[in-house]
Design a protein around this motif. Structure first.
Motif, mmCIF file in Angstrom:
data_model
loop_
_atom_site.group_PDB
_atom_site.id
_atom_site.type_symbol
_atom_site.label_atom_id
_atom_site.label_comp_id
_atom_site.label_asym_id
_atom_site.label_seq_id
_atom_site.Cartn_x
_atom_site.Cartn_y
_atom_site.Cartn_z
ATOM 1 N N VAL A 1 19.412 -14.277 7.580
ATOM 2 C CA VAL A 1 19.499 -14.375 9.032
ATOM 3 C C VAL A 1 18.363 -15.265 9.524
ATOM 4 O O VAL A 1 17.182 -14.945 9.327
ATOM 5 C CB VAL A 1 19.420 -12.993 9.698
ATOM 6 C CG1 VAL A 1 19.560 -13.128 11.212
ATOM 7 C CG2 VAL A 1 20.497 -12.068 9.139
ATOM 8 N N PHE A 2 18.729 -16.358 10.171
ATOM 9 C CA PHE A 2 17.755 -17.316 10.698
ATOM 10 C C PHE A 2 17.644 -17.089 12.202
ATOM 11 O O PHE A 2 18.539 -17.455 12.963
ATOM 12 C CB PHE A 2 18.192 -18.745 10.387
ATOM 13 C CG PHE A 2 18.199 -19.066 8.910
ATOM 14 C CD1 PHE A 2 17.095 -19.651 8.313
ATOM 15 C CD2 PHE A 2 19.295 -18.755 8.129
ATOM 16 C CE1 PHE A 2 17.090 -19.941 6.949
ATOM 17 C CE2 PHE A 2 19.307 -19.038 6.767
ATOM 18 C CZ PHE A 2 18.196 -19.625 6.178
ATOM 19 N N ASP B 1 22.845 -25.176 -4.489
ATOM 20 C CA ASP B 1 24.098 -24.613 -3.983
ATOM 21 C C ASP B 1 24.451 -23.320 -4.714
ATOM 22 O O ASP B 1 25.050 -22.412 -4.135
ATOM 23 C CB ASP B 1 25.236 -25.622 -4.157
ATOM 24 C CG ASP B 1 25.090 -26.820 -3.228
ATOM 25 O OD1 ASP B 1 24.361 -26.703 -2.223
ATOM 26 O OD2 ASP B 1 25.706 -27.865 -3.513
ATOM 27 N N ALA B 2 24.068 -23.235 -5.989
ATOM 28 C CA ALA B 2 24.435 -22.074 -6.804
ATOM 29 C C ALA B 2 23.701 -20.812 -6.374
ATOM 30 O O ALA B 2 24.238 -19.706 -6.508
ATOM 31 C CB ALA B 2 24.152 -22.355 -8.272
ATOM 32 N N GLN B 3 22.500 -20.948 -5.853
ATOM 33 C CA GLN B 3 21.704 -19.789 -5.456
ATOM 34 C C GLN B 3 21.663 -19.650 -3.935
ATOM 35 O O GLN B 3 22.394 -18.860 -3.353
ATOM 36 C CB GLN B 3 20.288 -19.907 -6.039
ATOM 37 C CG GLN B 3 20.201 -19.756 -7.553
ATOM 38 C CD GLN B 3 20.397 -18.318 -8.003
ATOM 39 O OE1 GLN B 3 21.510 -17.911 -8.340
ATOM 40 N NE2 GLN B 3 19.320 -17.551 -8.006
ATOM 41 N N TYR B 4 20.828 -20.424 -3.305
ATOM 42 C CA TYR B 4 20.681 -20.405 -1.844
ATOM 43 C C TYR B 4 22.015 -20.684 -1.155
ATOM 44 O O TYR B 4 22.386 -20.014 -0.190
ATOM 45 C CB TYR B 4 19.633 -21.444 -1.457
ATOM 46 C CG TYR B 4 19.494 -21.761 0.013
ATOM 47 C CD1 TYR B 4 19.080 -20.803 0.922
ATOM 48 C CD2 TYR B 4 19.721 -23.068 0.475
ATOM 49 C CE1 TYR B 4 18.912 -21.128 2.273
ATOM 50 C CE2 TYR B 4 19.555 -23.395 1.810
ATOM 51 C CZ TYR B 4 19.154 -22.422 2.703
ATOM 52 O OH TYR B 4 18.980 -22.742 4.032
ATOM 53 N N GLY B 5 22.746 -21.653 -1.677
ATOM 54 C CA GLY B 5 24.002 -22.038 -1.039
ATOM 55 C C GLY B 5 25.079 -20.971 -1.107
ATOM 56 O O GLY B 5 26.005 -20.966 -0.292
ATOM 57 N N ALA B 6 24.975 -20.064 -2.066
ATOM 58 C CA ALA B 6 26.020 -19.042 -2.257
ATOM 59 C C ALA B 6 25.832 -17.814 -1.381
ATOM 60 O O ALA B 6 26.712 -16.946 -1.340
ATOM 61 C CB ALA B 6 26.044 -18.626 -3.729
ATOM 62 N N ILE B 7 24.713 -17.719 -0.687
ATOM 63 C CA ILE B 7 24.412 -16.531 0.131
ATOM 64 C C ILE B 7 24.891 -16.748 1.564
ATOM 65 O O ILE B 7 24.563 -17.774 2.178
ATOM 66 C CB ILE B 7 22.902 -16.231 0.105
ATOM 67 C CG1 ILE B 7 22.448 -15.945 -1.325
ATOM 68 C CG2 ILE B 7 22.566 -15.055 1.019
ATOM 69 C CD1 ILE B 7 20.952 -15.859 -1.495
ATOM 70 N N PRO B 8 25.669 -15.814 2.127
ATOM 71 C CA PRO B 8 26.127 -15.948 3.517
ATOM 72 C C PRO B 8 24.940 -16.052 4.477
ATOM 73 O O PRO B 8 23.949 -15.335 4.335
ATOM 74 C CB PRO B 8 26.912 -14.652 3.761
ATOM 75 C CG PRO B 8 27.312 -14.183 2.406
ATOM 76 C CD PRO B 8 26.197 -14.586 1.492
ATOM 77 N N LYS B 9 25.085 -16.963 5.436
ATOM 78 C CA LYS B 9 24.001 -17.209 6.391
ATOM 79 C C LYS B 9 24.481 -16.986 7.819
ATOM 80 O O LYS B 9 25.617 -17.319 8.165
ATOM 81 C CB LYS B 9 23.481 -18.644 6.239
ATOM 82 C CG LYS B 9 22.929 -18.936 4.855
ATOM 83 C CD LYS B 9 22.655 -20.421 4.655
ATOM 84 C CE LYS B 9 22.216 -20.692 3.233
ATOM 85 N NZ LYS B 9 23.325 -20.429 2.259
#
Length: 267
Positions: free
Chosen positions: A118-119, A210-218
């Motif tokens: 959550v940003f 993309d595999a780590q950070y990119g895969a987490i819903p934001k």
């Protein structure tokens, strides 16, 4: 005896459902702040049965690390340490500068540990971007779009240490910069607690995939009345699951904590 047993079973079932609906939030403060900024948010989230941890990043709040020595890697390690200590998945909430801290921590923790990022009016980076880079890009886009500057820029409100390793916010401008819709008592509380910011953390780019950070819903929560920087372009910098808006200053955890908690609780 049968009735008592039935009541116990119903109570146990209720507790199981309630526990299943509870979430674990790790709240990460922005620049110059500390865990103290979440003082209104924590009890509201806990009242809904959630587990909440508000941490002090190194060099902030009650943490005694010298701010002049703190790096983004130190921030990352702290967030990872706190998140890992929690049972089950967590929701990482980062305010302002902490957007880069939770992004880099998420790269380490992965989607198994981080249910959502959550940003909160925060810097939401792509790989290779820093707070300074994102701020510069947003300012250029705002200028190109003809959007007026809401007031003195953040850089104009900062007082740099002689060695340029830390900065503080000009106390005469902190209210208009971050808290224009907050009470006089809240602003006085801030002035008594706000501290120096390690500058290295703002200029260091994240390294995410993309595999780590990119895969987490934001999720992005945009504060539409923020005076420090119009972050509408930053809210679109990375694909998000959902964007919310709050008609607040940069600090809704003080000015409208109930509305902020309602969004967090709905995640």
């Amino acid at each position: 005896m049968t009735i008592r047993l039935l009541l116990l079973l119903i109570a146990a079932q209720f507790q199981t459902v309630s526990h299943a609906q509870s979430k674990t939030y790790v709240l990460v403060h922005g620049g110059w702040h500390g865990a103290w900024c979440w003082k209104k948010v924590v009890p509201l989230l806990e009242a809904n049965g959630n587990r909440v941890v508000a941490l002090d990043l190194p060099g902030h709040g009650d943490d005694k690390t010298s701010p002049a020595t703190v790096t983004l890697d130190d921030y990352t390690k702290k967030v990872v340490q706190v998140a890992t200590a929690q049972t089950g998945p967590v929701i990482l909430v980062g305010h302002s500068m902490a957007g880069v801290a939770i992004a880099q921590a998420a790269e380490v923790l992965g989607k198994e540990k981080v249910a959502k990022l959550v940003f909160l009016d925060a810097f939401m980076p792509k790989n290779g971007e820093s707070v300074f880079a994102l701020a510069g890009k947003a300012e250029a886009l705002n200028k190109a779009a003809g959007k007026p500057t809401p007031g003195p820029s953040l850089s104009q409100c900062l007082l740099l240490a002689d060695d340029k390793k830390t900065s503080v916010v000009d106390p005469d401008r902190v209210g208009q910069l971050f808290y224009q819709d907050c009470s006089a008592d809240d602003i006085a509380y801030v002035k008594a607690h706000i501290g120096p910011q390690p500058m290295a953390c703002l200029g260091t780019p994240v390294h995410v995939t993309d595999a780590q950070y990119g895969a987490i819903p934001k999720v992005y929560i945009l504060c539409t009345q923020a005076k420090d920087l119009d972050k509408r372009s930053i809210a679109k910098n990375v694909a998000v699951q959902k964007m919310y808006t709050l008609a607040s200053s940069h600090s809704p955890f003080f000015s409208m904590p109930e509305k902020l908690v309602a969004i967090l609780q709905a995640l």
